[in-house]
Write a protein that holds these residues in place. Structure first.
Motif, PDB file in Angstrom:
ATOM      1  N   LYS A 171       0.773  -1.034   0.083  1.00 42.55           N
ATOM      2  CA  LYS A 171       0.112  -0.038   0.047  1.00 42.55           C
ATOM      3  C   LYS A 171       0.958   1.414   0.106  1.00 42.55           C
ATOM      4  O   LYS A 171       0.189   2.144   0.736  1.00 42.55           O
ATOM      5  N   ASN A 172       2.498   1.006   0.094  1.00 37.09           N
ATOM      6  CA  ASN A 172       3.229   2.187  -0.003  1.00 37.09           C
ATOM      7  C   ASN A 172       4.443   2.089  -0.673  1.00 37.09           C
ATOM      8  O   ASN A 172       5.952   1.580  -0.127  1.00 37.09           O
ATOM      9  N   VAL A 173       3.857   1.320  -1.860  1.00 34.97           N
ATOM     10  CA  VAL A 173       5.243   1.144  -3.531  1.00 34.97           C
ATOM     11  C   VAL A 173       5.587   2.402  -3.322  1.00 34.97           C
ATOM     12  O   VAL A 173       5.037   3.277  -3.829  1.00 34.97           O
ATOM     13  N   GLY A 174       6.841   2.255  -3.468  1.00 37.02           N
ATOM     14  CA  GLY A 174       7.887   2.748  -4.128  1.00 37.02           C
ATOM     15  C   GLY A 174       8.149   4.527  -2.809  1.00 37.02           C
ATOM     16  O   GLY A 174       8.813   4.745  -2.796  1.00 37.02           O
ATOM     17  N   LYS A 175       7.843   3.255  -1.339  1.00 29.16           N
ATOM     18  CA  LYS A 175       8.196   4.795  -0.467  1.00 29.16           C
ATOM     19  C   LYS A 175       8.801   4.074   0.464  1.00 29.16           C
ATOM     20  O   LYS A 175       8.707   2.513   1.155  1.00 29.16           O
ATOM     21  N   VAL A 176      10.353   4.109   1.339  1.00 23.52           N
ATOM     22  CA  VAL A 176      11.135   3.750   2.538  1.00 23.52           C
ATOM     23  C   VAL A 176       9.776   3.642   3.386  1.00 23.52           C
ATOM     24  O   VAL A 176       9.868   4.953   3.575  1.00 23.52           O
ATOM     25  N   LEU A 183       7.424  -1.142  13.469  1.00 25.06           N
ATOM     26  CA  LEU A 183       6.890  -1.618  14.394  1.00 25.06           C
ATOM     27  C   LEU A 183       6.227  -1.274  14.954  1.00 25.06           C
ATOM     28  O   LEU A 183       4.645  -2.060  15.353  1.00 25.06           O
ATOM     29  N   ARG A 184       6.142  -0.064  14.704  1.00 21.04           N
ATOM     30  CA  ARG A 184       4.749   0.304  15.585  1.00 21.04           C
ATOM     31  C   ARG A 184       2.848  -0.288  14.653  1.00 21.04           C
ATOM     32  O   ARG A 184       2.169  -0.344  15.347  1.00 21.04           O
ATOM     33  N   VAL A 223      19.878  -0.170   4.757  1.00 18.57           N
ATOM     34  CA  VAL A 223      20.032  -0.114   5.580  1.00 18.57           C
ATOM     35  C   VAL A 223      20.316   0.700   6.662  1.00 18.57           C
ATOM     36  O   VAL A 223      20.580   1.596   6.551  1.00 18.57           O
ATOM     37  N   GLY A 224      19.831   0.088   7.937  1.00 17.19           N
ATOM     38  CA  GLY A 224      19.782   0.909   8.962  1.00 17.19           C
ATOM     39  C   GLY A 224      18.933   1.748   8.806  1.00 17.19           C
ATOM     40  O   GLY A 224      18.155   2.604   9.774  1.00 17.19           O
ATOM     41  N   VAL A 225      17.366   1.889   8.020  1.00 23.17           N
ATOM     42  CA  VAL A 225      16.520   2.652   7.453  1.00 23.17           C
ATOM     43  C   VAL A 225      14.859   1.897   8.017  1.00 23.17           C
ATOM     44  O   VAL A 225      14.184   2.062   8.518  1.00 23.17           O
ATOM     45  N   GLY A 226      14.787   1.015   6.983  1.00 25.43           N
ATOM     46  CA  GLY A 226      13.387   0.482   6.761  1.00 25.43           C
ATOM     47  C   GLY A 226      13.615  -0.288   5.466  1.00 25.43           C
ATOM     48  O   GLY A 226      14.585  -0.919   5.416  1.00 25.43           O
ATOM     49  N   TYR A 227      12.685  -1.150   4.707  1.00 20.88           N
ATOM     50  CA  TYR A 227      12.108  -1.801   3.399  1.00 20.88           C
ATOM     51  C   TYR A 227      11.107  -0.662   2.187  1.00 20.88           C
ATOM     52  O   TYR A 227      10.079   0.438   2.782  1.00 20.88           O
TER      53      TYR A 227
END
Length: 238
Positions: A171-176, A183-184, A223-227
């Motif tokens: 639902k957030n394609v292209g967004k990190v 986690l939240r 790395v260190g940020v998210g997916y």
């Protein structure tokens, strides 16, 4: 939804008492089992809404219990174990566990995991037809109405947490999406210990949807940020 019935599978008397006392104080209904075979029988006869499962049982390994239950039931299984190695977590999750809580754990963390699981169950039970849609990205297809995921028309078995992570990314394609955000949204809290669990779940999810995990097609790690979900082709919602 009404208070669920929880099956507590734990052979350690002190840990079992801690869990059941916590559940009792929060007015949850529960049954207990001290062995793997008893756990399988209780699951079949009592039909619990959630299973809290220790892996180190005296007769069957907890992973074997997960496999037996998963052969005929999709009841959410939250592992509570002293095994904290990533290999053990991945083995349990691959077998079909939905979440993994490492001993020693806090009562607040246990209750938070239960609340997240209950929210997922409530969402599934109360979904309305108007919300039905299908997401397509390359050979990846998510049928939100049925909760099914397909790759090249082959249906995959995802745990509830893997499914929620995949849907958030889709639902957030292209967004990190940052570790904190994921986690939240999935765990309901942002705990340092959960970042390791997030990595494990992302690894198991990738193994299921990617043909080459070394060169992923759908999920990119920052790395260190998210997916981030990579747009393979025009994704659509119908």
């Amino acid at each position: 939804m009404n208070k669920p019935m929880i099956l507590v599978v734990e052979d350690d008397h002190a840990v079992r008492n801690l869990i059941t006392t916590t559940l009792e104080l929060k007015q949850y209904k529960f049954h207990t089992a001290e062995t793997g075979r008893q756990a399988v029988l209780e699951t079949a006869s009592q039909k619990p809404d959630i299973i809290l499962l220790d892996l180190g049982l005296p007769d069957l390994d907890g992973v074997e219990v997960i496999r037996k239950v998963r052969s005929w039931s999709n009841v959410p299984i939250i592992v509570i174990s002293a095994r904290n190695d990533d290999h053990d977590k991945i083995e349990a999750l691959d077998a079909g566990a939905d979440d993994y809580l490492t001993k020693p754990f806090s009562v607040d963390e246990l209750l938070a995991r239960l609340r997240v699981t209950l929210r997922r169950l409530s969402y599934i039970q109360n979904s309305h037809p108007a919300e039905e849609s299908v997401f397509v990205n390359g050979d990846l297809k998510i049928d939100y109405a049925s909760g099914c995921v397909f790759v090249e028309d082959r249906e995959l078995h995802l745990t509830p947490i893997e499914y929620k992570l995949l849907c958030l990314l889709a639902k957030n394609v292209g967004k990190v999406l940052t570790h904190t955000y994921l986690l939240r949204e999935v765990w309901g809290s942002v705990l340092e210990t959960d970042i390791a669990s997030l990595r494990v779940f992302m690894a198991t999810l990738r193994k299921k949807i990617e043909t080459d995990t070394v060169h992923p097609k759908y999920i990119q790690t920052h790395v260190g940020v998210g997916y981030r979900m990579i747009q393979v082709s025009d994704s659509s919602v119908s």
